[in-house]
Scaffold this active site. Structure first.
Site, mmCIF file in Angstrom:
data_model
loop_
_atom_site.group_PDB
_atom_site.id
_atom_site.type_symbol
_atom_site.label_atom_id
_atom_site.label_comp_id
_atom_site.label_asym_id
_atom_site.label_seq_id
_atom_site.Cartn_x
_atom_site.Cartn_y
_atom_site.Cartn_z
ATOM 1 N N GLN A 1 0.531 -1.297 0.163
ATOM 2 C CA GLN A 1 0.561 0.148 -0.090
ATOM 3 C C GLN A 1 0.738 1.403 -0.031
ATOM 4 O O GLN A 1 1.826 1.745 1.116
ATOM 5 C CB GLN A 1 -0.809 0.066 1.439
ATOM 6 N N GLU B 1 -11.533 -4.972 5.435
ATOM 7 C CA GLU B 1 -11.245 -6.013 6.623
ATOM 8 C C GLU B 1 -12.072 -5.548 8.031
ATOM 9 O O GLU B 1 -11.421 -4.414 8.316
ATOM 10 C CB GLU B 1 -9.905 -6.604 7.131
#
Lengths: 395, 339
Positions: free
Chosen positions: A126, A244
């Site tokens: 990321q 998530e």
């Protein structure tokens, strides 16, 4: 078959599979590893789980091992925690952040190209945070200029987990500097082997190299690698960050519950079984760990029933991170001077029984993924509805 | 089957959040009319047969309004009556208790001696609202019996408590002969009733604490949102926000643990005790912070802050102090990792 019977049978199935396939003695093996060996061990374990059908239970059902209900996912993660398997760290960004970004916001070409590769082991990182954009992520400055069919990227990213092993990067760049800062951000999929990408692992205080700095000098990213429209990347990033919700903290809380065994071991080892002060502090820790498990369970149960209130996730996260700190501090107290001697660290686990390392690792949860302070603001402003400060302060 | 959320809704409608410390006798009557006293009694015996989480739900709501009626003790004694196999006219007792005849019990450790001919001498500390009770339930080693509070040799003395939302009495019993039909049980069955009463008390105090904690935090946050200093609401200051957020987060964890344990029939008394540790501790912290965050007004008798604080301090002591439960939890888990 009733729901309960179905889950019991799944639990048996996972347990049996783990007995045959979970890496035996991995803690000892991981303890002596170099970081690169750790990454390879993670790739192997991920592939084993893919073959078993337990790596991506949260993906849609057209994928092998996908289409699991939240209740089924909970069973799988509980069993992984119960069996004390290594956690999946290297593939986490790929299977959650990248997958969710692609599934929710990617176009058909992007989905067809990248989703299968994730299962084959393609690793993603990321590229969100920057030296000047941490909690205030939307203030990011890494610049992308459109030149024909490519964006040319210049800037710096930081805290990219496992970026030294990544093939692809979820990258947030600035394509417009005017107006609201959220409105000038674009979401790109960047090839980590592209010319101009330099990755530098950061040496952390406990000796790990989990995070990296990334320097981008005239890196070219094709326009077809853009997710969503230009300047609409902030909304895409929300899909990434909300991919998530709850399972990891449930799993980690149960792992910490199991790891209370290590604290109990220290109490015995140091002959403190009848030390009333220590027993009280241990009992307090037990209650706190159990409460972390209970609140993570409750959060998931609510989600299964379609209830998700703003701020609930912040309460779960801050509970876990605080209790994790309390856990490692009691271990340090009990361990005494011995724990001030440096021992080899075990990569990839938060409750290793190397108490100084565990203590330092616990900051990963109070700082990363939205710091404890940011979560407090969310709880105060959005759950308790305390007034926000006016914006626009300038020095 | 009655859902817990329905019970909670009914309780919060009957006892609205803005009416703290409702008048005791009216509250007691309303609680009886709501059928709450029937909750722990089995359906065969004419009750509702609800689990301990149902009682905890109602008690949590009563904690929220600083409830004054002695529901903690009443729900426990009515439950004991349901187990009272040796009690003469057990069914009559259950019916009267469900209808609002209050049977009290002591909340602190008693000194009891039962001599030959079932002659009882006892000191029973911390009996809630003994002034409105017909009997108190005495549970000693190997026996459990009812003692009429108007019997000769029984004295009832009110304690002057800091907590003005509850009334506690000390009962002494001298040379009182327990009639054979007044025993609820003897031997192992009596010990089981006593154990259930002690566990139930721990859960009840924890539930009451969570209700009080939530109401007190909510009252404090509302105050910070309205009180203005330095040209802004106090709630805008991050230093105060973070204190409130931490309290809210710790309360959330304590709530999750308590409701998990209340609904788990396999939870041990020590497991319930752990839940009490977190519940009573966060009630104390919130009540303590509430006065500080209210500033000077929080120190005045006219404001409600001190009522929450005093109840929180009393709750710490009822049902076993927190250090006792911490140590037991520590020992229990240490033993569970025996290898």
């Amino acid at each position: 078959m009733s729901d309960d019977a179905h889950l019991i049978s799944l639990r048996d199935e996972v347990r049996t599979w783990l007995e045959a396939n979970a890496p035996k003695g991995w803690r000892d093996a991981y303890a002596g590893m170099t970081h690169a060996e750790f990454a390879q061990a993670q790739r192997d374990w991920f592939q084993t789980l893919v073959r078993g059908g337990y790596a991506i239970p949260h993906w849609p059902k057209e994928w092998p091992g996908g289409g699991r209900s939240l209740a089924e996912q909970k069973v799988i993660y509980e069993e992984l925690a119960q069996a004390d398997c290594p956690r999946l760290l290297l593939s986490f960004v790929s299977t959650y952040h990248a997958a969710s970004t692609l599934m929710e916001c990617g176009n058909d070409t992007q989905k067809a190209r990248y989703l299968p590769r994730i299962l084959e082991g393609e690793t993603w990182c990321q590229g969100f945070s920057e030296p000047g954009a941490g909690s205030d992520l939307a203030s990011l400055k890494c610049k992308a200029e459109r030149r024909g069919d490519v964006y040319v990227i210049n800037g710096q990213k930081v805290w990219s987990t496992m970026a030294q092993y990544a093939d692809k990067c979820l990258l947030l760049v600035r394509t417009n500097s005017e107006g609201a800062k959220q409105a000038g951000i674009t979401f790109l999929l960047m090839d980590m082997k592209a010319k101009g990408v330099t990755v530098k692992p950061i040496n952390q205080i406990q000796g790990d190299q989990e995070f990296c700095e990334m320097f981008l000098d005239d890196v070219e990213v094709p326009v077809e690698e853009r997710v969503g429209e230009e300047n609409a990347g902030w909304a895409v990033a929300q899909a990434t960050l909300s991919s998530e919700r709850g399972l990891t903290l449930m799993e980690l809380s149960y792992r910490m519950r199991g790891a209370l065994r290590r604290v109990a071991g220290l109490i015995r080892q140091h002959g403190r079984e009848n030390d009333q002060g220590i027993l009280r502090d241990f009992g307090q820790l037990v209650a706190r760990v159990d409460s972390a498990c209970a609140i993570a369970d409750q959060f998931l149960l609510n989600r299964m029933n379609g209830i998700e209130r703003v701020g609930d996730a912040s309460v779960v996260k801050n509970t876990y991170s605080r209790v994790l700190r309390e856990y490692s501090l009691l271990g340090l107290r009990l361990g005494g001077l011995e724990e001030q001697t440096r021992h080899a660290i075990t990569y990839g686990d938060l409750n290793t029984g190397n108490w100084m390392a565990d203590f330092m690792n616990s900051y990963a949860w109070t700082i990363a993924g939205g710091s404890e302070e940011v979560q407090r603001n969310i709880v105060a402003e959005r759950m308790l509805e305390m007034q926000r400060e006016p914006k626009g302060w300038a020095a | 089957m009655i859902e817990l959320s329905e019970l909670q809704d009914a309780a919060s409608k009957a006892f609205p959040a803005d009416q703290l410390r409702p008048e005791r006798d009216a509250a007691w009557q309303l609680a009886a009319e709501m059928g709450w006293l029937m909750m722990p009694v089995s359906e065969e015996a004419g009750g509702l047969g609800l689990g301990r989480d149902a009682s905890a739900t109602v008690l949590c709501e009563m904690g929220r309004v600083l409830g004054t009626a002695p529901l903690i003790s009443a729900l426990l004694t009515v439950q004991a009556l349901g187990e009272a196999s040796e009690l003469t006219d057990q069914q009559g007792w259950i019916e009267r208790a469900c209808a609002g005849e209050y049977i009290a019990m002591n909340l602190d450790r008693a000194t009891i001696s039962l001599g030959a001919g079932d002659v009882l001498d006892a000191t029973l500390p911390a009996v809630p609202d003994a002034d409105m009770a017909s009997h108190t339930l005495v549970f000693g080693p190997e026996f459990c019996a009812l003692v009429p509070l108007d019997a000769p040799g029984v004295t009832v003395t009110e304690r002057h408590m800091w907590d003005e939302s509850r009334r506690l009495f000390d009962v002494t019993v001298a040379d009182h002969t327990i009639e054979p039909g007044m025993f609820l049980a003897k031997g192992a069955a009596a010990t089981a009733i006593g154990d259930a009463l002690r566990t139930g008390l721990v859960l009840a105090v924890a539930a009451d604490s969570l209700g009080g904690a939530a109401a007190c935090l909510s009252m404090t946050v509302e105050y910070l949102k309205t009180r203005r200093q330095f040209d802004r609401p106090l709630a805008m200051f991050q230093a105060l926000k973070h204190r409130c957020a931490d309290l809210k987060i710790e309360l959330g964890a304590a709530e999750a643990l308590l409701w998990a344990r209340a609904g788990d029939e396999a939870a041990t008394t020590t497991d319930i005790g752990s839940a009490k540790v977190l519940a009573c501790d966060i009630f104390r912290k919130i009540a303590e912070e509430a006065i500080q965050l209210h500033g000077g007004i929080g120190l005045t008798d006219e404001h409600m802050c001190h009522l929450f604080m005093k109840r929180a301090m009393l709750n710490l002591q009822l049902g076993g102090d927190l250090d006792v439960w911490r140590e037991r939890a520590g020992r229990q888990v240490l033993a569970s990792f025996a290898d």
